[in-house]
Design a protein around this motif. Structure first.
Motif, PDB file in Angstrom:
ATOM      1  N   ASN A  68       0.497  -0.674  -0.296  1.00 32.92           N
ATOM      2  CA  ASN A  68       0.147   0.247  -0.150  1.00 32.92           C
ATOM      3  C   ASN A  68       0.736   1.571  -0.046  1.00 32.92           C
ATOM      4  N   VAL A  69       0.462   1.867  -1.214  1.00 30.50           N
ATOM      5  CA  VAL A  69       1.226   2.905  -0.972  1.00 30.50           C
ATOM      6  C   VAL A  69       0.559   4.156  -0.565  1.00 30.50           C
ATOM      7  N   GLU A  70       0.777   5.110   0.504  1.00 31.46           N
ATOM      8  CA  GLU A  70      -0.430   6.403   0.651  1.00 31.46           C
ATOM      9  C   GLU A  70       0.472   8.209   0.445  1.00 31.46           C
ATOM     10  N   VAL A  71       0.271   8.976  -0.821  1.00 37.71           N
ATOM     11  CA  VAL A  71       0.792   9.639  -0.814  1.00 37.71           C
ATOM     12  C   VAL A  71       0.048  11.082  -0.365  1.00 37.71           C
ATOM     13  N   ILE A  72       0.791  11.304   0.558  1.00 41.59           N
ATOM     14  CA  ILE A  72      -0.081  13.131   0.421  1.00 41.59           C
ATOM     15  C   ILE A  72       0.678  14.290   0.575  1.00 41.59           C
ATOM     16  N   TYR A  73      -0.045  15.137  -0.029  1.00 37.67           N
ATOM     17  CA  TYR A  73       0.215  16.319  -0.984  1.00 37.67           C
ATOM     18  C   TYR A  73      -0.524  17.909  -0.107  1.00 37.67           C
ATOM     19  N   SER A  74       0.736  17.821   0.409  1.00 43.02           N
ATOM     20  CA  SER A  74       0.414  19.143   1.628  1.00 43.02           C
ATOM     21  C   SER A  74       0.961  19.975   0.875  1.00 43.02           C
ATOM     22  N   ALA A  75       0.360  21.176   0.481  1.00 41.38           N
ATOM     23  CA  ALA A  75       1.371  22.107  -0.785  1.00 41.38           C
ATOM     24  C   ALA A  75       0.909  23.542   0.490  1.00 41.38           C
ATOM     25  N   PRO A  76       1.964  24.986   0.692  1.00 40.11           N
ATOM     26  CA  PRO A  76       2.139  26.366   1.366  1.00 40.11           C
ATOM     27  C   PRO A  76       0.679  27.501   0.342  1.00 40.11           C
ATOM     28  N   ASN A  85       8.793  25.618   4.826  1.00 37.59           N
ATOM     29  CA  ASN A  85      10.019  24.774   5.261  1.00 37.59           C
ATOM     30  C   ASN A  85       9.232  24.529   6.829  1.00 37.59           C
ATOM     31  N   GLN A  86       7.657  25.389   7.151  1.00 39.20           N
ATOM     32  CA  GLN A  86       7.093  25.056   8.725  1.00 39.20           C
ATOM     33  C   GLN A  86       6.589  23.897   8.365  1.00 39.20           C
ATOM     34  N   ILE A  87       6.136  23.360   6.504  1.00 38.79           N
ATOM     35  CA  ILE A  87       5.613  22.013   6.452  1.00 38.79           C
ATOM     36  C   ILE A  87       6.148  21.192   6.225  1.00 38.79           C
ATOM     37  N   ILE A  88       7.220  21.061   6.072  1.00 40.95           N
ATOM     38  CA  ILE A  88       8.214  20.171   4.914  1.00 40.95           C
ATOM     39  C   ILE A  88       8.525  20.222   6.963  1.00 40.95           C
ATOM     40  N   ASP A  89       8.974  20.731   8.084  1.00 39.46           N
ATOM     41  CA  ASP A  89       9.377  20.114   9.100  1.00 39.46           C
ATOM     42  C   ASP A  89       7.812  19.893  10.074  1.00 39.46           C
ATOM     43  N   SER A  90       7.162  20.189   9.951  1.00 46.64           N
ATOM     44  CA  SER A  90       5.990  18.967  10.736  1.00 46.64           C
ATOM     45  C   SER A  90       5.697  17.988  10.235  1.00 46.64           C
ATOM     46  N   ALA A  91       5.665  17.688   8.439  1.00 46.05           N
ATOM     47  CA  ALA A  91       5.638  16.680   7.609  1.00 46.05           C
ATOM     48  C   ALA A  91       7.162  15.821   8.898  1.00 46.05           C
TER      49      ALA A  91
ATOM     50  N   ALA B 278      -0.789  28.651  16.136  1.00 46.40           N
ATOM     51  CA  ALA B 278       0.347  27.556  15.397  1.00 46.40           C
ATOM     52  C   ALA B 278       0.063  26.044  15.836  1.00 46.40           C
ATOM     53  N   ILE B 279      -0.675  24.962  17.182  1.00 53.30           N
ATOM     54  CA  ILE B 279      -0.764  24.262  16.629  1.00 53.30           C
ATOM     55  C   ILE B 279      -1.689  23.735  15.527  1.00 53.30           C
ATOM     56  N   ILE B 280      -2.891  24.900  15.263  1.00 57.43           N
ATOM     57  CA  ILE B 280      -3.539  24.499  14.124  1.00 57.43           C
ATOM     58  C   ILE B 280      -2.508  24.018  12.916  1.00 57.43           C
ATOM     59  N   GLU B 281      -1.527  24.861  13.083  1.00 63.13           N
ATOM     60  CA  GLU B 281      -1.180  25.160  11.305  1.00 63.13           C
ATOM     61  C   GLU B 281      -0.337  23.693  11.434  1.00 63.13           C
ATOM     62  N   ASN B 282       0.090  22.968  12.766  1.00 62.68           N
ATOM     63  CA  ASN B 282       1.019  22.211  12.901  1.00 62.68           C
ATOM     64  C   ASN B 282      -0.042  20.815  12.080  1.00 62.68           C
ATOM     65  N   ILE B 283      -0.994  20.259  13.085  1.00 63.49           N
ATOM     66  CA  ILE B 283      -1.516  19.501  13.241  1.00 63.49           C
ATOM     67  C   ILE B 283      -2.127  19.487  11.604  1.00 63.49           C
ATOM     68  N   VAL B 285      -1.025  20.035   8.679  1.00 61.21           N
ATOM     69  CA  VAL B 285       0.318  18.798   8.326  1.00 61.21           C
ATOM     70  C   VAL B 285       0.920  17.718   8.840  1.00 61.21           C
ATOM     71  N   LEU B 286       0.501  17.161   9.896  1.00 70.11           N
ATOM     72  CA  LEU B 286       0.354  15.939  10.328  1.00 70.11           C
ATOM     73  C   LEU B 286      -1.339  15.347  10.320  1.00 70.11           C
ATOM     74  N   PHE B 287      -2.480  15.405   9.871  1.00 76.16           N
ATOM     75  CA  PHE B 287      -3.283  14.740   9.458  1.00 76.16           C
ATOM     76  C   PHE B 287      -3.365  14.546   8.247  1.00 76.16           C
ATOM     77  N   GLY B 288      -2.521  15.304   7.298  1.00 78.97           N
ATOM     78  CA  GLY B 288      -2.691  15.331   6.348  1.00 78.97           C
ATOM     79  C   GLY B 288      -3.910  15.940   5.276  1.00 78.97           C
ATOM     80  N   VAL B 289      -4.171  17.176   5.630  1.00 80.18           N
ATOM     81  CA  VAL B 289      -5.453  17.562   5.475  1.00 80.18           C
ATOM     82  C   VAL B 289      -5.324  18.359   3.942  1.00 80.18           C
ATOM     83  N   SER B 290      -6.123  17.936   2.925  1.00 78.48           N
ATOM     84  CA  SER B 290      -6.493  18.287   1.254  1.00 78.48           C
ATOM     85  C   SER B 290      -5.646  20.006   1.713  1.00 78.48           C
ATOM     86  N   PRO B 291      -4.760  20.554   1.098  1.00 73.40           N
ATOM     87  CA  PRO B 291      -3.773  21.549   0.997  1.00 73.40           C
ATOM     88  C   PRO B 291      -5.573  23.046   0.520  1.00 73.40           C
TER      89      PRO B 291
END
Lengths: 315, 320
Positions: A68-76, A85-91, B278-283, B285-291
């Motif tokens: 199974n491959v999950e691809v999560i797309y997270s864009a600024p 960077n904030q997104i990369i660090d959280s990821a 800050a926590i909202i912005e973090n979670i 990404v952690l939860f993988g919410v669509s942009p």
């Protein structure tokens, strides 16, 4: 019986190192599931196509290997390196099996990439180049050649004479700045071509439209446009239509967003030099997966460019 | 003896926002296995540090009844100037940073001067000055980042002390100073008096314009501090620094109980609000919410947090 046992023992002794070698060979570590993250520059339709390609690769790996491959797309939400960077660090905190990134600024993204490497998370860079001195596989088309195709076409349409303008995109983004530089190089080869203005649209269609409108107001003799990002030509096209300059100002666009293709069909744009975002997303996931299995991957993978005109974009 | 369970909270106007922050923190920790990892907490703290500094500056102005929309841009411009001083002009890096902070104070002084002397509305004025400062940033950089920031100053943005990011610790120091000044000194009392009733404060003999001018200067310096720390964090002076520091600090301050009309709130409440964001912005990404859903999700959480704050305040008041 004794002879058979000796033969079996010999066979086992021979097979063991072979099995051990097979176990250690590149690309043989298999997991039941993989989780890859794709972080583009900004929320943008071009990157949606990258995501489409990434999801297709995930489906292909599942079909071929059963993993199974999950691809999560997270864009600024905006083209801002701090936000990216904030997104990369959280990821990274989620310990993914791999991270595919389109860098807004290699030097500005460096700290986050170093952190990923410290955590031994496989990386792939698409549509961009790695920061100097960092060995990270990267995928893209030849940005310079893509720009030169567009600039040469504009020179050809203008017959080697006239005032032109360049839309820069995000100036700190390496792919955009390389394209802008290569546009200038082609125009510099033609004495009859004069670059009278350059705009910065920060990968925003709205900003591109505003910049293009203002530049055309300030340069009434402007004959042609090229752009360095996918949003640029769409904004320029809108500005050309609003200014009533369709047919008077030639636009050679970039990339293959639906609006770009529509503009070519409607004659607002002459043509477009297009990279292939779906392939960049597809091969990003493939290279991440290969790294996650322990396989070696190429340092650079070129997904090529296409030249789109009214003749080949279809109805 | 009957003791009221939340009686200790009733004395604090921060109880509601603190509880909202605690609830979001706890829920995030319960839902995501990654949330409570030391690495993730340091990511949140580092992100909070920069927006937090601007939030402190903005909350000080908001207590006065002012709003400065140019703070983020001041941070960006001063960050770029520090980069120019240390890379292009070869100045000593720490001196360059101090000069950039001094420039931030001067830009704050300009805003304060125009607000107090020419009686311009701070919100409207700083829309204009934000354009000027942002334009100057583009003229100086032509949109291209200044690279080659010396390694030793990068510690200020990237380093850790006992597991806490250095910029976060600097933000805490700024918060402590701002809170002490605002809650424990006559100058702080003047700020609240001016925010509550400017004309009344004048009648009491408070030098209203001097106080307002000084707060603008301090706010500019804090914004510049955020900018130079971000340069140290990135290792480059990015022209885009500060672009996202406009609305988030105002939202954080409002969530934290700082009234936009002035006279109410404190930097601590504002930082709690910034913590929620800050926590909202973090979670997300952690939860993988669509942009495409991120705006809705973060908006809903903010509305829930504000509602929780309001309801809990009502409950606490009734309990008291």
């Amino acid at each position: 019986m004794k002879r058979f046992a000796t033969l079996l023992a010999c066979a086992a002794a021979f097979a063991l190192p072979v099995a051990a070698v097979a176990e250690d060979a590149q690309g043989t570590v298999k997991k039941d599931s993989y989780r890859f993250l794709v972080v583009p520059k900004v929320v943008h339709p071009w990157f949606d196509k990258v995501n489409d390609g990434a999801q297709a690769a995930a489906a292909a790996i599942k079909a071929q290997t059963g993993s199974n491959v999950e691809v999560i797309y997270s864009a600024p939400q905006s083209a801002d390196v701090v936000q990216q960077n904030q997104i990369i660090d959280s990821a990274l905190a989620t310990r993914p099996d791999g991270l595919a990134l389109d860098l807004l600024d290699p030097s500005g993204n460096r700290a986050s990439l170093e952190e990923a490497q410290n955590q031994k998370i496989p990386l792939v860079i698409f549509d961009s180049i790695p920061p100097e001195g960092m060995a990270i596989p990267y995928i893209g088309s030849d940005f310079c050649e893509q720009a030169k195709i567009a600039a040469r076409r504009l020179v050809e349409v203008l017959g080697g004479n006239g005032e032109v303008a360049i839309m820069q995109g995000v100036p700190t983004a390496p792919n955009h700045s390389i394209r802008a530089k290569c546009h200038r190089e082609v125009f510099a080869e033609h004495p009859g071509i004069k670059v009278v203005a350059e705009g910065i649209d920060n990968d925003s269609i709205e900003t591109a439209q505003q910049q293009a409108a203002a530049i055309m107001q300030a340069n009434p003799n402007l004959k042609g446009w090229v752009a360095s990002d996918a949003a640029g030509p769409i904004g320029i096209g809108q500005a050309i239509v609003e200014a009533g300059k369709q047919g008077k100002v030639t636009l050679v666009g970039l990339d293959n967003l639906p609006e770009m293709l529509d503009m070519i069909r409607e004659g607002v744009a002459d043509s477009s030099s297009a990279s292939q975002p779906e392939l960049q997303g597809y091969w990003s996931v493939m290279l991440l997966w290969a790294q996650a299995t322990g396989a070696k991957v190429p340092g650079y993978l070129d997904t090529g460019n296409a030249f789109l005109t009214k003749e080949n974009v279809g109805g | 003896m009957h003791t009221k369970p939340l009686a200790f909270l009733t004395r604090s106007p921060l109880a509601g926002v603190f509880l909202a922050l605690a609830v979001i923190f706890t829920l995030s920790a319960l839902i995501s296995p990654y949330f409570l990892t030391p690495y993730n907490l340091s990511v949140i703290a580092r992100g909070l540090a920069f927006v937090g500094l601007i939030t402190i500056a903005q909350s000080m102005l908001m207590v006065l009844g002012e709003l400065d929309l140019s703070l983020g841009v001041i941070g960006g411009l001063c960050g770029v100037i520090s980069g120019i001083l240390m890379v292009r002009l070869g100045l000593e890096p720490y001196t360059s940073m101090l000069l950039a902070i001094l420039l931030g104070a001067c830009l704050g002084l300009l805003n304060g001067f125009l607000v107090t002397v020419l009686r311009l509305h701070s919100l409207v004025l700083t829309i204009g000055t934000a354009g000027i400062f942002g334009g100057a940033n583009l003229v100086l950089t032509r949109g291209v980042a200044i690279t080659g920031i010396p390694k030793d100053v990068q510690y200020l943005g990237r380093g850790d002390v006992i597991g806490l990011p250095v910029p976060f610790l600097i933000m805490l120091v700024a918060l402590a100073i701002a809170t002490f000044v605002m809650l424990k000194t006559p100058f702080g009392r003047y700020m609240y008096a001016i925010g509550n009733n400017q004309a009344g404060a004048r009648m009491l003999g408070i030098k209203v314009d001097r106080v307002r001018l000084l707060v603008f200067v301090v706010a500019g310096a804090i914004a510049a501090l955020a900018g130079v720390l971000m340069v140290a964090r990135l290792g480059t002076a990015q022209p885009s620094i500060g672009d996202t520091w406009v609305l988030a600090p105002i939202a954080a301050a409002v969530i934290g109980g700082v009234a936009t009309t002035g006279g109410i709130g404190s930097p601590i409440g504002a930082i709690f609000g910034a913590g929620i964001i800050a926590i909202i912005e973090n979670i997300i990404v952690l939860f993988g919410v669509s942009p495409y859903w991120q705006g809705i999700v973060s908006g809903v959480i903010v509305v829930l947090a504000i509602s929780f704050d309001a309801i809990s305040r009502r409950y606490i008041r009734r309990d008291a």
